[in-house]
Design an enzyme around this catalytic site. Structure first.
Site, PDB file in Angstrom:
ATOM      1  N   SER A   1     -20.084  -9.885 -25.905  1.00 26.18           N
ATOM      2  CA  SER A   1     -20.126 -11.036 -26.812  1.00 26.18           C
ATOM      3  C   SER A   1     -19.868 -12.332 -26.049  1.00 26.18           C
ATOM      4  CB  SER A   1     -19.079 -10.896 -27.916  1.00 26.18           C
ATOM      5  OG  SER A   1     -19.253  -9.694 -28.589  1.00 26.18           O
TER       6      SER A   1
ATOM      7  N   SER B   1     -22.963  -5.075 -27.573  1.00 25.43           N
ATOM      8  CA  SER B   1     -22.431  -3.854 -28.186  1.00 25.43           C
ATOM      9  C   SER B   1     -21.501  -4.186 -29.339  1.00 25.43           C
ATOM     10  CB  SER B   1     -21.646  -3.079 -27.142  1.00 25.43           C
ATOM     11  OG  SER B   1     -20.533  -3.868 -26.728  1.00 25.43           O
ATOM     12  N   GLY B   2     -20.945  -5.385 -29.302  1.00 29.65           N
ATOM     13  CA  GLY B   2     -19.927  -5.720 -30.293  1.00 29.65           C
ATOM     14  C   GLY B   2     -18.568  -5.842 -29.645  1.00 29.65           C
ATOM     15  N   GLY B   3     -18.472  -5.425 -28.384  1.00 28.31           N
ATOM     16  CA  GLY B   3     -17.215  -5.559 -27.652  1.00 28.31           C
ATOM     17  C   GLY B   3     -17.043  -6.992 -27.148  1.00 28.31           C
TER      18      GLY B   3
ATOM     19  N   GLU C   1       4.645 -10.560  -6.844  1.00 23.55           N
ATOM     20  CA  GLU C   1       3.627 -10.565  -7.908  1.00 23.55           C
ATOM     21  C   GLU C   1       4.107  -9.937  -9.209  1.00 23.55           C
ATOM     22  OE1 GLU C   1       3.692  -8.796  -5.185  1.00 23.55           O
ATOM     23  OE2 GLU C   1       2.738  -6.836  -5.349  1.00 23.55           O
TER      24      GLU C   1
ATOM     25  N   CYS D   1       5.036  -6.373   1.630  1.00 24.67           N
ATOM     26  CA  CYS D   1       5.460  -4.987   1.828  1.00 24.67           C
ATOM     27  C   CYS D   1       4.699  -4.352   2.999  1.00 24.67           C
ATOM     28  CB  CYS D   1       5.278  -4.225   0.508  1.00 24.67           C
ATOM     29  SG  CYS D   1       6.184  -2.683   0.456  1.00 24.67           S
ATOM     30  N   TYR D   2       3.785  -3.433   2.756  1.00 28.11           N
ATOM     31  CA  TYR D   2       2.977  -2.846   3.837  1.00 28.11           C
ATOM     32  C   TYR D   2       2.349  -3.964   4.678  1.00 28.11           C
ATOM     33  CZ  TYR D   2      -0.621   0.089   6.045  1.00 28.11           C
ATOM     34  OH  TYR D   2      -1.414   0.739   6.944  1.00 28.11           O
TER      35      TYR D   2
ATOM     36  N   GLY E   1       0.838  -1.197   0.000  1.00 26.67           N
ATOM     37  CA  GLY E   1       0.000   0.000   0.000  1.00 26.67           C
ATOM     38  C   GLY E   1       0.866   1.236   0.000  1.00 26.67           C
TER      39      GLY E   1
ATOM     40  N   ASP F   1     -16.657  -8.142 -24.026  1.00 26.81           N
ATOM     41  CA  ASP F   1     -17.330  -8.546 -22.790  1.00 26.81           C
ATOM     42  C   ASP F   1     -18.775  -8.985 -23.030  1.00 26.81           C
ATOM     43  OD1 ASP F   1     -14.943  -7.577 -21.954  1.00 26.81           O
ATOM     44  OD2 ASP F   1     -15.753  -5.729 -21.110  1.00 26.81           O
TER      45      ASP F   1
ATOM     46  N   LYS G   1     -10.162  -9.369 -17.540  1.00 26.58           N
ATOM     47  CA  LYS G   1     -10.256  -9.256 -18.997  1.00 26.58           C
ATOM     48  C   LYS G   1      -9.521 -10.391 -19.729  1.00 26.58           C
ATOM     49  CE  LYS G   1     -11.492  -6.482 -22.455  1.00 26.58           C
ATOM     50  NZ  LYS G   1     -12.741  -5.722 -22.545  1.00 26.58           N
TER      51      LYS G   1
ATOM     52  N   HIS H   1       8.120  -7.556  -3.811  1.00 19.03           N
ATOM     53  CA  HIS H   1       6.863  -7.846  -4.514  1.00 19.03           C
ATOM     54  C   HIS H   1       6.970  -9.117  -5.365  1.00 19.03           C
ATOM     55  CE1 HIS H   1       4.645  -4.254  -3.380  1.00 19.03           C
ATOM     56  NE2 HIS H   1       5.840  -3.705  -3.309  1.00 19.03           N
TER      57      HIS H   1
END
Ligand code: XMP
Length: 518
Positions: free
Chosen positions: A227, A221-223, A169, A80-81, A53, A225, A374, A167
């Protein structure tokens, strides 16, 4: 389902931690940093990760952990934090370093360690911190230190509580994945069964159970997500229960609506509705130049068309479900109680239309991908048979080309922009660069400039090209094209697009500019 809870202390890497855990085959969910111990006692939660953080644990009012979490008997990893907090809660001390340590560091592993199991005793890691441990709590053994003596990792193997100052990650920690894996598998004893396929099966089962024999409307919409959501519904339910609706605003790119309808019909849905609202939308935009007014007008018009169409299809009943392609990031950014990073620069998502609100309140909203990211949605879409072209498409804003025509939107100006945009995208694909770019598009500027064609002087439109690299659209860098791609694109646009005699390339990053020009 075995789950790792990630408590968000405001790190820019919180979502990355969640994704890394999933890449290792374990489902992860982000919680606000102050989630109650009672919430985290859920038996599905096999372990807890405390993110880093931006604050200092030494500041008054620094974000705290519910101390009851330590008593749950679940494995904990503080990053970390998160590690500094654990050390303080166990009576150790933390000091402010005179300088922020930032960048690569080498750490030496000391003795036996769960986190560094099967790894060499010398490890490259990525540090980014101001504070460091001073007095390590007696509960912990020091597992690793940097060359100048900074404590880099601590372990309490009996309580299975761990901390790392670096980190794991980020990819700059080459063995970060192995270190997180040791936490998940050696400390939390996870089985690692989660995959996008397992999500798909679970989502399909959940859709069937929730929907029963009722009907579902999905707005496409055609995007990517929406679809993928439609594809999931097509897989989960009998075709006659699913209604897909696509509204052509007239503000899409060349051939886009036809492509959307083609992809939808390939899914085998029985009810595909297409509304051509282009004239209506263009009429509403006549004389409008203010970007926010364009957004408002188009947003309202979409709602009106959807309502009319829903009624026409007999889908306005209270029993009908509405499905939408909300993603985990949308949920986090809309501040719906996930993580603490509720503040966003802009919210572009459909969280708030009256239809969505009403369906949410009535328990008739389906968001089957609301807990995946995504890249996971893209993988899911491919596995559901959607084309790689659709899955790899650049994001496209809801108001479409209306916010890429500066000034008034007219049919002529739309045609000019559509053509220029098409040429630009052709050249990008031709150069094999499409997948390296987050978004690329043309913008029609509200100025005319002098040019010369043949022997004649021209006075015509200017097109700006924009291409950026980004991971989430929040920040962006300009794409460094090979010069020849830009000059070829410019020459083609000036030659082929009637009404344009000048092309410029926008080299501004975000911030200070935004990705779109309006
Ligand atoms: P900006 O221009 O804010 O864009 O840097 C960030 C991302 O959001 C998209 N964008 C929109 N998407 N409705 C949308 O659905 C909008 O009004 C809108 N404005 C910007 C933009 O394309 C980029 O991906």
């Amino acid at each position: 389902m075995e789950t790792i809870a990630i408590l968000d202390f405001g790190s820019q890497y919180t979502q990355l931690i969640a994704r890394r855990v999933r890449e290792l085959g374990v489902f992860s969910r982000i919680y606000p940093h102050d989630a109650r111990a009672a919430t985290l006692a859920d038996p599905e939660i096999q372990g807890i990760i405390l993110s880093g953080g931006p604050r200092s644990v030494l500041e008054a009012g620094a974000p705290m952990l519910d101390p009851g979490v330590l008593g749950l008997g679940k494995p904990i990893l503080g990053i970390c934090y998160g590690m500094q907090l654990l050390n303080r809660l166990c009576d150790g001390t933390v000091v402010s370093a005179t300088q922020r340590e930032y960048g690569r560091a080498t750490v030496e592993v000391e003795g036996e360690s769960t986190l560094f199991e099967r790894l060499d005793s010398r490890q490259e890691v990525w540090m980014s911190h101001g504070d460091r441990l001073e007095q390590v709590s007696r509960d912990f053994a020091i597992a690793a230190r940097t060359h100048d003596g900074v404590v880099a990792a601590i372990e309490d193997t009996s309580r299975r509580i761990f901390g790392v100052q670096f980190h794991p990650e980020v990819t700059h920690t080459p063995n970060g994945r192995a270190i997180l894996g040791n936490f998940l598998f050696a400390a939390c004893r996870c089985s690692g069964q989660w995959t996008v396929d397992s999500h798909r099966e679970r989502a399909i089962a959940a859709i069937r159970e929730t929907v029963g024999d009722r009907r579902v409307l999905v707005l496409v919409s055609g995007g990517v997500d929406s679809s993928v959501t439609a594809a999931l519904l097509a897989r989960a339910l009998p075709p006659e229960q699913v209604y897909a609706l696509h509204v052509d605003s007239g503000l899409m790119r060349r051939g886009e609506s036809a492509q959307v309808m083609q992809e939808l019909s390939a899914l085998g849905l029985a009810h595909l509705a297409f509304v051509d609202a282009s004239e209506r939308f263009l009429g509403l935009l006549a004389g409008v130049t203010d970007p926010e007014a364009k957004r408002r007008i188009l947003g309202d018009a979409f709602i009106a068309v959807q309502e009319a169409e829903t009624a026409r299809l007999g889908l306005d009943g209270a029993d009908v479900f509405l499905a939408q392609g909300t993603l985990y990031t949308d949920l986090i950014e809309s501040g719906l109680g996930v993580g603490q990073q509720a503040v966003t620069i802009k919210t572009h998502h459909n969280v708030g239309t009256p239809l969505v609100r009403a369906k949410r309140e009535a328990g008739r909203l389906l968001e089957p991908n609301a807990e995946i990211f995504k890249d996971e949605v893209r993988e899911l879409g491919l596995r559901l048979g959607l084309s790689p072209e659709l899955i790899g498409r650049h994001p496209f804003p809801g108001p479409g080309l209306a916010i890429r025509i500066l000034g008034e939107v007219t049919a002529d100006r739309l045609e000019i922009l559509r053509h220029a945009d098409e040429v630009f995208l052709q050249e990008i694909r031709q150069a094999g660069l499409y997948d390296r770019i987050w978004q690329a598009f043309a913008v029609l500027l509200p100025v005319q400039s002098v040019g010369v064609m043949g022997d004649a002087r021209t006075y015509e439109h200017v097109v700006a090209l924009r291409a950026v690299e980004s991971t989430d659209g929040m920040t962006a860098d300009v794409h460094a094209f090979p010069w020849a791609v830009l000059t070829r694109t410019a020459a083609r646009i000036a030659n082929e697009v009637a009404g344009v005699n000048r092309v410029v390339y926008d080299i501004t990053s975000k911030p200070p500019a935004t990705i779109e020009w309006e």
